[in-house]
Design a protein around this motif. Structure first.
Motif, PDB file in Angstrom:
ATOM      1  N   ASN A 403      23.270  66.024  -2.786  1.00 42.26           N
ATOM      2  CA  ASN A 403      24.259  66.783  -3.560  1.00 42.26           C
ATOM      3  C   ASN A 403      25.694  66.435  -3.206  1.00 42.26           C
ATOM      4  O   ASN A 403      26.621  66.892  -3.880  1.00 42.26           O
ATOM      5  CB  ASN A 403      24.015  68.292  -3.431  1.00 42.26           C
ATOM      6  CG  ASN A 403      24.140  68.796  -1.999  1.00 42.26           C
ATOM      7  OD1 ASN A 403      24.514  68.059  -1.097  1.00 42.26           O
ATOM      8  ND2 ASN A 403      23.825  70.065  -1.787  1.00 42.26           N
ATOM      9  N   VAL A 404      25.926  65.643  -2.170  1.00 41.87           N
ATOM     10  CA  VAL A 404      27.240  65.080  -1.877  1.00 41.87           C
ATOM     11  C   VAL A 404      27.179  63.588  -2.166  1.00 41.87           C
ATOM     12  O   VAL A 404      26.383  62.868  -1.557  1.00 41.87           O
ATOM     13  CB  VAL A 404      27.651  65.322  -0.411  1.00 41.87           C
ATOM     14  CG1 VAL A 404      28.956  64.584  -0.099  1.00 41.87           C
ATOM     15  CG2 VAL A 404      27.813  66.814  -0.143  1.00 41.87           C
ATOM     16  N   GLU A 405      27.979  63.116  -3.119  1.00 43.00           N
ATOM     17  CA  GLU A 405      27.990  61.698  -3.450  1.00 43.00           C
ATOM     18  C   GLU A 405      28.361  60.890  -2.217  1.00 43.00           C
ATOM     19  O   GLU A 405      29.299  61.222  -1.498  1.00 43.00           O
ATOM     20  CB  GLU A 405      28.977  61.437  -4.595  1.00 43.00           C
ATOM     21  CG  GLU A 405      28.911  60.042  -5.164  1.00 43.00           C
ATOM     22  CD  GLU A 405      29.707  59.027  -4.361  1.00 43.00           C
ATOM     23  OE1 GLU A 405      29.244  57.881  -4.257  1.00 43.00           O
ATOM     24  OE2 GLU A 405      30.779  59.375  -3.829  1.00 43.00           O
ATOM     25  N   GLN A 406      27.623  59.807  -1.979  1.00 41.65           N
ATOM     26  CA  GLN A 406      27.731  59.100  -0.712  1.00 41.65           C
ATOM     27  C   GLN A 406      28.715  57.931  -0.734  1.00 41.65           C
ATOM     28  O   GLN A 406      29.632  57.864   0.079  1.00 41.65           O
ATOM     29  CB  GLN A 406      26.348  58.591  -0.299  1.00 41.65           C
ATOM     30  CG  GLN A 406      25.358  59.705  -0.003  1.00 41.65           C
ATOM     31  CD  GLN A 406      25.733  60.490   1.233  1.00 41.65           C
ATOM     32  OE1 GLN A 406      25.728  59.956   2.329  1.00 41.65           O
ATOM     33  NE2 GLN A 406      26.093  61.745   1.056  1.00 41.65           N
ATOM     34  N   TRP A 407      28.516  56.974  -1.623  1.00 38.65           N
ATOM     35  CA  TRP A 407      29.241  55.703  -1.547  1.00 38.65           C
ATOM     36  C   TRP A 407      30.756  55.892  -1.667  1.00 38.65           C
ATOM     37  O   TRP A 407      31.529  55.475  -0.799  1.00 38.65           O
ATOM     38  CB  TRP A 407      28.724  54.765  -2.635  1.00 38.65           C
ATOM     39  CG  TRP A 407      29.293  53.389  -2.585  1.00 38.65           C
ATOM     40  CD1 TRP A 407      30.325  52.899  -3.338  1.00 38.65           C
ATOM     41  CD2 TRP A 407      28.866  52.308  -1.757  1.00 38.65           C
ATOM     42  NE1 TRP A 407      30.559  51.593  -3.028  1.00 38.65           N
ATOM     43  CE2 TRP A 407      29.680  51.200  -2.060  1.00 38.65           C
ATOM     44  CE3 TRP A 407      27.862  52.171  -0.789  1.00 38.65           C
ATOM     45  CZ2 TRP A 407      29.531  49.960  -1.433  1.00 38.65           C
ATOM     46  CZ3 TRP A 407      27.699  50.935  -0.164  1.00 38.65           C
ATOM     47  CH2 TRP A 407      28.533  49.849  -0.492  1.00 38.65           C
ATOM     48  N   GLY A 408      31.205  56.522  -2.740  1.00 37.15           N
ATOM     49  CA  GLY A 408      32.638  56.680  -2.958  1.00 37.15           C
ATOM     50  C   GLY A 408      33.292  57.581  -1.932  1.00 37.15           C
ATOM     51  O   GLY A 408      34.368  57.273  -1.407  1.00 37.15           O
ATOM     52  N   ASN A 409      32.662  58.715  -1.620  1.00 35.73           N
ATOM     53  CA  ASN A 409      33.251  59.651  -0.664  1.00 35.73           C
ATOM     54  C   ASN A 409      33.357  59.045   0.728  1.00 35.73           C
ATOM     55  O   ASN A 409      34.373  59.203   1.412  1.00 35.73           O
ATOM     56  CB  ASN A 409      32.426  60.941  -0.610  1.00 35.73           C
ATOM     57  CG  ASN A 409      32.704  61.856  -1.785  1.00 35.73           C
ATOM     58  OD1 ASN A 409      33.847  61.996  -2.216  1.00 35.73           O
ATOM     59  ND2 ASN A 409      31.662  62.475  -2.320  1.00 35.73           N
TER      60      ASN A 409
END
Length: 442
Positions: A403-409
């Motif tokens: 539920n937390v976007e990984q790559w961009g964040n």
């Protein structure tokens, strides 16, 4: 997931892979057409049109007898089999100014401006969560997908995107320089630090060439090696999504490792912070001034990147407690749930993702196919990375099930570290993102 760079030279390298993954850079190519409506003035009467929004430039979409890229070859096959024509709508930084490719893609998808989209991981997660993408699991081609594809692109139980290639990131190493100092290729973070120490003591000013986009791969390898390879993945992800576990607890060791690389001078943080992909470190690597850089699979096949070196190139996984670890983000094709020509888009995509089309794509680009039925020999330099992937050893740099976007964040938070933020401040940002995600679920 690579994004497209504003720099045109870097964009050429990145575009080749975005059809399958990667990218998480600002886009910069295309014809720049933008319309508020899903209308095409083709002058061809009742011709069946599919509007396709992507970062790939194509000056004459309907031109015949013209050499096409690997993706274009599969588009041509779909056009022939389904009896449609793809109308390309592409991004230019000049038209959209400060907007990123992702921001433009989100706006177009939310306003049903296109039928078929090529999306980065963060937009796949957002649009999938909003119910704006079709479920592709019913496609005939979806039956042949590797499990890694399903894991990375499933949102709320629906397979919402499928790539044409599995793009793996790895460490590109100058094997001759390692041999010169009798250094084995590193498997663990500790072994990697020791190699850097030896290089530094022997006059190599910056052992690791870095840019502002791809250092997060070190973090992912260290953070998620056990999660993806320990046999308890679903339970661990469920604990993260429920708040029982914290993303920051996983991420902290990777950020502490990066901070150590910076503190010891093995990475030039100031230079990395302002360097575009490959342009900040590529020249030094090719001139054998630095022994290690990081890049994606396709860069080893491309002479404009690292496909032709004056030394023995090897591509290995990033260091982790489980050994060399490939990192795999995802981009993917998606169809708008309320697209005007959704039915034709689904039919065309099924052809583009068929084993026949993917064989054409994989042979042309020499990449890992999303289909378990398609295998292509890789260049010798990529064999170490390929061996790990064949053993199903890898971590995902993007996972729509989290539920937390990984790559961009993670990329953005790594930049905070490069800019002088402490590891604790970076972890606080992960905690903030997790809290926001939890609030959205309420």
């Amino acid at each position: 997931m690579k994004r497209l760079s504003k720099n045109k030279k870097a964009a050429r390298w990145v575009v080749l892979c975005l059809a399958g993954v990667t990218a998480v850079i600002l886009a910069s190519c295309g014809n720049g057409k933008d319309s508020g409506n899903n209308l095409v003035t083709s002058g061809r009467g009742n011709e069946r049109i599919i509007n396709f929004f992507s970062p790939m430039e194509k000056t004459a979409p309907d031109a015949e007898n013209v050499a096409r890229s690997a993706c274009d070859l599969t588009v041509a096959l779909a056009e022939e089999r389904v009896g449609v024509r793809m109308e390309y709508w592409t991004y230019t930084a000049e038209n959209y100014q400060d907007k990123t490719y992702d921001e433009v893609a989100l706006d177009r998808a939310r306003n049903n401006m296109d039928d078929l989209y090529l999306l980065n991981p963060d937009t796949i997660l957002m649009l999938g969560s909003e119910g704006r993408l079709m479920d592709l699991s019913g496609l005939e081609s979806a039956k042949n997908l590797r499990e890694i594809i399903r894991i990375a692109n499933t949102v709320d139980g629906k397979l919402v995107a499928i790539p044409q290639e599995v793009v793996a990131y790895g460490l590109f190493v100058n094997k001759n320089m390692f041999d010169r100092y009798e250094l084995p290729l590193p498997n663990t973070p500790e072994e990697f630090l020791e190699c850097c120490r030896v290089f530094k003591e022997n006059g190599i000013e910056t052992p690791v060439g870095a840019n502002r986009w791809w250092l997060e791969n070190f973090v992912f390898a260290i953070a998620y090696a056990d999660l993806y390879n320990g046999g308890n993945m679903e339970a661990e992800i469920a604990a993260l999504n429920s708040g029982e576990r914290k993303y920051s607890d996983y991420m902290r060791p990777g950020f502490e490792f990066l901070q150590e690389l910076i503190d010891r001078g093995y990475i030039d943080a100031k230079r990395a912070l302002v360097s575009e992909a490959m342009e900040g470190e590529g020249e030094d690597f090719l001139e054998q001034k630095t022994p290690v850089v990081m890049a994606y699979w396709g860069a080893a096949n491309t002479e404009t990147a690292y496909g032709k070196t004056d030394f023995e190139l090897q591509v290995i996984g990033f260091p982790s407690d489980r050994g060399q670890m490939p990192v795999i983000p995802m981009t993917g094709f998606a169809v708008g749930a309320e697209a005007e020509h959704a039915e034709d888009a689904m039919l065309a995509l099924d052809v583009m993702l068929s084993d026949e089309a993917l064989q054409i794509y994989a042979r042309t680009n020499r990449v890992i196919s999303p289909s378990r039925n398609v295998e292509v020999d890789c260049v010798p330099a990529l064999q170490p990375l390929n061996d790990r992937i064949k053993e199903n050893v890898y971590v995902l740099g993007s996972n729509a099930g989290m539920n937390v976007e990984q790559w961009g964040n993670t990329c953005l938070i790594v930049r905070m570290l490069l800019g002088g933020a402490s590891v604790d401040e970076c972890m606080a940002e992960f905690d903030r993102l997790q809290e926001e995600a939890m609030n959205r679920q309420k």
